[in-house]
Design a protein around this motif. Structure first.
Motif, mmCIF file in Angstrom:
data_model
loop_
_atom_site.group_PDB
_atom_site.id
_atom_site.type_symbol
_atom_site.label_atom_id
_atom_site.label_comp_id
_atom_site.label_asym_id
_atom_site.label_seq_id
_atom_site.Cartn_x
_atom_site.Cartn_y
_atom_site.Cartn_z
ATOM 1 N N UNK A 27 -101.129 28.548 -8.943
ATOM 2 C CA UNK A 27 -102.032 28.369 -7.811
ATOM 3 C C UNK A 27 -101.370 27.563 -6.697
ATOM 4 N N UNK A 28 -100.608 26.544 -7.050
ATOM 5 C CA UNK A 28 -99.897 25.753 -6.045
ATOM 6 C C UNK A 28 -98.864 26.595 -5.311
ATOM 7 N N UNK A 29 -98.139 27.408 -6.071
ATOM 8 C CA UNK A 29 -97.144 28.288 -5.447
ATOM 9 C C UNK A 29 -97.832 29.267 -4.497
ATOM 10 N N UNK A 40 -92.606 20.340 -0.590
ATOM 11 C CA UNK A 40 -91.215 20.775 -0.685
ATOM 12 C C UNK A 40 -90.890 21.349 -2.061
ATOM 13 N N UNK A 41 -91.294 20.654 -3.119
ATOM 14 C CA UNK A 41 -90.956 21.095 -4.472
ATOM 15 C C UNK A 41 -92.198 21.086 -5.348
ATOM 16 N N UNK A 42 -92.288 22.103 -6.229
ATOM 17 C CA UNK A 42 -93.357 22.193 -7.222
ATOM 18 C C UNK A 42 -92.668 22.403 -8.567
ATOM 19 N N UNK A 43 -92.749 21.408 -9.433
ATOM 20 C CA UNK A 43 -91.964 21.427 -10.669
ATOM 21 C C UNK A 43 -92.897 21.334 -11.872
ATOM 22 N N UNK A 49 -97.499 18.900 -13.543
ATOM 23 C CA UNK A 49 -96.837 19.551 -12.413
ATOM 24 C C UNK A 49 -96.524 18.467 -11.397
ATOM 25 N N UNK A 50 -95.256 18.381 -11.004
ATOM 26 C CA UNK A 50 -94.828 17.410 -10.006
ATOM 27 C C UNK A 50 -94.778 18.081 -8.635
ATOM 28 N N UNK A 51 -95.408 17.446 -7.654
ATOM 29 C CA UNK A 51 -95.351 17.920 -6.278
ATOM 30 C C UNK A 51 -94.601 16.878 -5.458
ATOM 31 N N UNK A 52 -93.505 17.275 -4.860
ATOM 32 C CA UNK A 52 -92.687 16.345 -4.091
ATOM 33 C C UNK A 52 -92.578 16.825 -2.643
ATOM 34 N N UNK A 68 -110.858 25.296 -7.607
ATOM 35 C CA UNK A 68 -111.043 26.282 -8.664
ATOM 36 C C UNK A 68 -109.663 26.847 -8.987
ATOM 37 N N UNK A 69 -109.194 26.609 -10.211
ATOM 38 C CA UNK A 69 -107.874 27.107 -10.621
ATOM 39 C C UNK A 69 -108.079 28.385 -11.424
#
Length: 205
Positions: A27-29, A40-43, A49-52, A68-69
């Motif tokens: 969903x983030x992507x 910048x980054x979704x790991x 899940x790390x969002x940087x 809503x995921x």
């Protein structure tokens, strides 16, 4: 779901399961691709899940629990096939843990469709889920000092392929000639989070 600040511009989002982490990552992507999320980054990892590179991590932390995921989307793209020789030194041990004859281990493993949940440990190494939980296996009591590159292995709920020789404690069930990491290739990694994978039995030489 819990969002924890990491420095000034990052969030670590904790969820309840590996499936939830994969769904959140997807969903983030999707939101980043459509332009509604600037990051910048979704790991992804096992349950985080790390969002940087966020402009306003505090604001996103308050909004995330209201999202809503949706469940993981169906993938139209065909699964990546990885040829594997089921000749690993731990086949007999895995069969004993599963309570089946040794020759049935390759059949069960090759019948499953896997998905890369997240990557880590070494460049090109993907943690693949797809086997039912009854086939979870423990790591070896004594890790090996060197596992050959291309080794197909099991640990807990995951299947992985060692991209290079390294120490490791996973149960080795096979080998592949697939190149998991190649600096000359774009992208260098064969596997990425979300990639569907099938292992195809090949003849042992």
């Amino acid at each position: 779901m819990r969002a924890l600040p990491v420095g000034d511009r990052a969030l670590l989002v904790e969820v309840s399961s590996g499936e939830a982490a994969q769904a959140l990552h997807a969903e983030l992507v999707r939101r980043r691709a459509e332009g509604s999320l600037s990051v910048r980054e979704i790991v992804p990892a096992a349950r985080t899940v790390l969002l940087d590179g966020l402009d306003d991590p505090v604001r996103l932390a308050t909004r995330l629990p209201t999202w809503e995921i949706p469940p993981l989307p169906a993938r139209a793209k065909e699964a990546l096939e990885i040829p594997v020789r089921y000749d690993g030194p731990d086949l007999a041990d895995v069969a004993a843990l599963w309570g089946i004859p040794e020759e049935e281990v390759p059949e069960i493993h090759a019948a499953a469709e896997f998905r890369v949940a997240f990557c880590g440990f070494a460049p090109g190494f993907g943690y693949l889920t797809g086997l039912p939980s009854r086939y979870d296996v423990p790591r070896r009591a004594t890790p090996r000092t060197a596992v050959p590159a291309g080794s197909v292995a099991l640990a807990g709920p995951y299947t992985g392929v060692y991209p290079r020789s390294s120490p490791g404690g996973w149960q080795l069930i096979g080998t592949t000639d697939a190149v998991l990491w190649d600096h000359a290739r774009v992208p260098a990694a064969l596997l990425a989070p979300g990639t569907r994978v099938r292992f195809v039995p090949a003849r042992c030489s």
